[in-house]
Design a protein around this motif. Structure first.
Motif, short mmCIF file in Angstrom:
data_model
loop_
_atom_site.label_atom_id
_atom_site.label_comp_id
_atom_site.label_asym_id
_atom_site.label_seq_id
_atom_site.Cartn_x
_atom_site.Cartn_y
_atom_site.Cartn_z
N LEU A 101 -16.86 -25.81 -13.78
CA LEU A 101 -17.55 -25.49 -15.03
C LEU A 101 -17.98 -26.77 -15.76
O LEU A 101 -19.10 -26.87 -16.27
N ILE A 102 -17.08 -27.73 -15.79
CA ILE A 102 -17.41 -29.01 -16.45
C ILE A 102 -18.59 -29.68 -15.73
O ILE A 102 -19.52 -30.19 -16.36
N PRO A 161 -13.34 -13.89 -14.69
CA PRO A 161 -12.66 -15.18 -14.94
C PRO A 161 -11.94 -15.17 -16.28
O PRO A 161 -12.44 -14.60 -17.25
N GLY A 199 -19.85 -16.29 -14.49
CA GLY A 199 -18.43 -16.60 -14.28
C GLY A 199 -17.82 -15.83 -13.13
O GLY A 199 -17.00 -16.37 -12.37
N MET A 255 -31.70 -13.13 -24.89
CA MET A 255 -32.16 -14.49 -24.64
C MET A 255 -32.41 -14.68 -23.13
O MET A 255 -31.61 -14.24 -22.31
N TYR A 257 -21.39 -18.53 -19.03
CA TYR A 257 -20.10 -18.21 -18.40
C TYR A 257 -19.96 -16.71 -18.21
O TYR A 257 -19.48 -16.24 -17.17
N ASP A 258 -20.38 -15.95 -19.22
CA ASP A 258 -20.31 -14.49 -19.10
C ASP A 258 -21.21 -13.98 -17.97
O ASP A 258 -20.88 -13.01 -17.28
N GLU A 259 -22.34 -14.65 -17.79
CA GLU A 259 -23.31 -14.18 -16.81
C GLU A 259 -22.91 -14.54 -15.37
O GLU A 259 -23.04 -13.73 -14.46
N TYR A 280 -21.87 -27.78 -16.60
CA TYR A 280 -22.34 -28.03 -17.97
C TYR A 280 -22.89 -29.45 -18.14
O TYR A 280 -23.84 -29.66 -18.91
N ASN A 330 -25.65 -28.83 -25.20
CA ASN A 330 -24.26 -28.61 -25.65
C ASN A 330 -24.14 -27.49 -26.68
O ASN A 330 -23.29 -27.54 -27.55
N ASN A 331 -25.01 -26.51 -26.55
CA ASN A 331 -24.93 -25.35 -27.44
C ASN A 331 -23.78 -24.45 -26.97
O ASN A 331 -23.82 -23.88 -25.88
N ARG A 332 -22.77 -24.32 -27.81
CA ARG A 332 -21.56 -23.60 -27.40
C ARG A 332 -21.86 -22.13 -27.10
O ARG A 332 -21.31 -21.55 -26.16
N PHE A 338 -12.71 -21.17 -19.60
CA PHE A 338 -13.87 -21.62 -20.36
C PHE A 338 -13.43 -22.52 -21.52
O PHE A 338 -14.00 -23.60 -21.75
N ASP A 386 -30.44 -24.56 -23.61
CA ASP A 386 -29.52 -24.78 -24.73
C ASP A 386 -28.16 -25.27 -24.25
O ASP A 386 -27.47 -26.02 -24.95
N GLN A 431 -23.43 -21.91 -23.75
CA GLN A 431 -22.43 -22.17 -22.71
C GLN A 431 -21.60 -20.91 -22.45
O GLN A 431 -21.30 -20.58 -21.30
N ALA A 432 -21.25 -20.21 -23.53
CA ALA A 432 -20.46 -18.98 -23.38
C ALA A 432 -21.28 -17.89 -22.67
O ALA A 432 -20.76 -17.16 -21.81
#
Lengths: 479, 176
Positions: free
Chosen positions: B51-52, A32, B26, B1, B22-24, B55, B13-15, A37, B9, B18-19
């Motif tokens: 995604l929204i 993606p 996405g 982690m 997404y990497d895992e 989250y 709202n831990n950025r 993101f 987390d 969240q990233a």
């Protein structure tokens, strides 16, 4: 959703083998874009900002509304107090006039021949029937003692003036009846006591401590707004400088640990370590100060009245949180019990009661954050406004441990009070997250006033500061 | 982690979390979006909306009711369906016939093609065919469930599936 494999043909199974969730692997074709993101986070941030704006508008509106309500209540209370004071002064003036008339009547009767005085309807009796004496019961009589006239009553005068004026304005004048062996005896004035209370720029100040709440994760920044409520206890002490001499100084202070406060506020994190905090609080505080000094019996101050009683008169000054309080004491004494230069003890306690509202702004730094626990340190400034201030004074005279005299007075300080002042604070805080939204924190803070609690006209004037230690338990909700 | 920590987390709202999420996941989410849309741009729009949703709703995720992968994939599918419903999907009428068995050559072709190429094949289907094929074959819904989700009859669902398979078979035979 059912997963009956028998219903699928070979084509279905071949597509499933590549594309079902559990079979999808990371490859170039399904990687993606990062922009997706970033776009999602930007959209989320916008939504949160809108919520924050709505919340800020609501919160500021609540604070303004609360402030207006408090000021309105305070104004109403002041008006009521003024009306009460005017009414009291009018009544006391009437009583004073009546007493003056009675004294004149007594003098007139004394001048009348004795056979005429025996007549059943003399002027004195008529006057007493018309103008009975008014009794105030703030004072208590003392235990039996040689120095004290057992059938005495006395007149208390209280004079309250400012530093700029001479203490000549009589605020309160009343007769006080002394009870002995359950018999109420009203006699001519034998003991006279005057309070000349001078408020020389004596304005109390309250310290208040600002608190902030920050919720964070051990792994990084957690943006958000934290709404919290807090409550706790104040413990306060007073520090005085440039007092006018040891003779006038207080000899002790007491801390009141039971005084509660409550407040609400919000904290906003602008990075993963620092937060800014806004808070409104309502405080109740008491500071009790003590004056203790010896009064030497001085025969040169003896006065003998018309009945042959011996009076001892003495002046004294007490320099308190509220300013210098000057007193005048007159006791009827028994000369067989006391000699010249023997010591009597004057013990006076003054209880200052404050109620304030405060608005504070501070920052909070969180160096330690592990799992659900946090440790923070903070500092800030606070604006305070005194909405109510009262002083309760209790004074007593004792000789050889025997109580001779005891009296209580309640004084409402006048308009020379500093109602607005600033203070600085520092604090430490231990926090624990109970859930994603709720948490609890223990806050210990120490505050110091930035200026004297007295209004001063120059550097030589006496100054008074209040130091405050506060322990608070706070509950927060994180948006 | 650990995944649990990342999920918790993300709910705060831990950025960074969240990233990581997404990497895992996405790739999985994007592959679903590509299957339901016939171009990359629409797929990315659908992915951003999904995604929204993930989250903001991640605090509702209950590990005892299933895996996070299934839970999040369901959200992505539903988001795609919602977007496609907004675009008023056209379901082409087709006779209710049984699907023909694939030839050996067709099976050989599907075996050779990669997941990306198979996804492109699905993308080439008309919208109605594509949706029913995805829901029935890949997601495992029944015709009754599909009919309910899309607001169509079971017969229409079956016919759309039949037509989808016929189209796919034709395309596979062309590839051989």
């Amino acid at each position: 959703m059912s997963m009956d494999n028998s219903k699928y043909d070979d084509l279905d199974k071949l597509f499933q083998s590549r594309l079902k969730d559990e079979n999808v692997v990371k490859e170039d074709w399904n990687k993606p874009p990062r922009a997706v993101f970033d776009g999602a986070l930007a959209s989320l941030s916008n939504d949160r900002n809108k919520k924050r704006k709505r919340f800020l508008i609501w919160f500021l509106g609540a604070i303004i509304g609360t402030g207006i309500l408090l000021i309105s209540l305070h104004t109403c209370q002041r008006l009521q107090n003024l009306e009460t004071t005017i009414s009291t002064l009018q009544t006391e003036q009437q009583e004073y006039n009546n007493q003056t008339n009675q004294a004149k009547l007594q003098n007139n009767i004394a001048a009348i021949p004795s056979d005429e005085q025996d007549k059943p309807s003399n002027n004195l009796e008529a006057s007493k029937m018309i103008d009975p004496p008014v009794i105030h019961s703030d004072s208590k009589g003392a235990a039996t003692h040689g120095l004290y006239n057992q059938t005495s009553s006395y007149l208390v005068k209280q004079e309250q003036t400012t530093n700029e004026k001479e203490p000549e304005q009589i605020i309160e004048q009343s007769t006080i009846e002394v009870q002995k062996d359950n018999v109420m005896i009203q006699s001519p004035m034998l003991v006279q006591r005057k309070y000349s209370i001078v408020y020389d720029h004596a304005i109390p100040k309250i310290h208040n401590v600002v608190t902030a709440s920050v919720k964070r994760s051990s792994d990084g920044f957690v943006p958000g707004i934290f709404l919290y409520a807090l409550a706790g206890m104040n413990a306060s002490t007073i520090r005085m400088t440039n007092t006018e001499g040891a003779d006038f100084s207080l000899t002790g202070y007491e801390r009141y640990y039971a005084d509660l406060f409550a407040g609400a506020g919000l904290a906003y994190e602008f990075n993963d370590k620092w937060a800014i905090d806004l808070q409104a609080t309502y405080n109740r505080m008491h500071v009790k100060s003590t004056f203790e000094d010896d009064i030497l019996y001085d025969e040169s101050k003896e006065i003998i009245d018309d009945q042959g009683n011996i009076h001892f008169d003495s002046d004294y000054d007490i320099f308190t949180v509220m300013g210098r309080q000057s007193g005048y004491l007159s006791l009827v004494v028994d000369k067989d019990q006391i000699d010249d230069q023997e010591k009597m003890t004057n013990l006076t306690t003054i209880d200052n009661s404050f109620r304030t509202v405060g608005l504070s702004l501070g920052s909070l730094y969180t160096p330690v954050s592990k799992e659900r626990f946090t440790f923070s340190i903070g500092a800030g400034v606070q604006y305070n406004y005194i909405i109510q201030l009262e002083e309760q004074m209790e004074t007593s005279i004792s000789y050889n441990s025997a109580l001779l005299f005891q009296e209580s007075l309640q004084v409402k300080p006048k308009e020379n009070t500093n109602r607005n002042f600033w203070s600085l604070y520092g604090n430490i805080r231990l926090g624990y997250e109970l859930s994603d939204h709720f948490g609890i924190k223990l806050d210990i803070a120490s505050a110091h006033s930035l200026s004297s609690i007295r209004k001063t006209s120059g550097p030589a004037d006496s100054k008074t500061y209040i130091n405050n230690l506060r322990t608070a338990l706070m509950f927060y909700y994180a948006f | 982690m650990s995944l649990d920590k990342i999920i918790r987390d993300t709910g705060k709202n831990n950025r960074k979390a969240q990233a990581q999420l997404y990497d895992e996941f996405g790739s999985l989410w994007y592959s679903i979006c590509l299957r339901y849309n016939n171009n990359d741009e629409d797929a990315q729009d659908a992915l951003q909306n999904a995604l929204i949703k993930i989250y903001t709703k991640i605090k509702q995720f209950d590990p005892e009711k299933g895996s996070f992968k299934s839970w999040s994939a369901r959200i992505v599918v539903n988001e795609n369906l919602m977007l496609l419903r907004k675009n008023k999907t056209n379901f082409v009428k087709a006779p209710d016939e049984l699907s023909h068995e694939l030839t050996d050559n067709s099976l050989l072709a599907t075996d050779i093609l990669s997941a990306g190429e198979l996804t492109r094949l699905i993308q080439s289907l008309p919208e109605g065919y594509r949706m029913v094929f995805n829901l029935y074959v890949i997601e495992g819904y029944s015709h009754e469930e599909i009919a309910e989700k899309l607001g169509i009859s079971q017969g229409t669902s079956k016919s759309q599936l039949y037509k989808a398979k016929q189209k796919l078979k034709q395309k596979l035979e062309v590839l051989i």
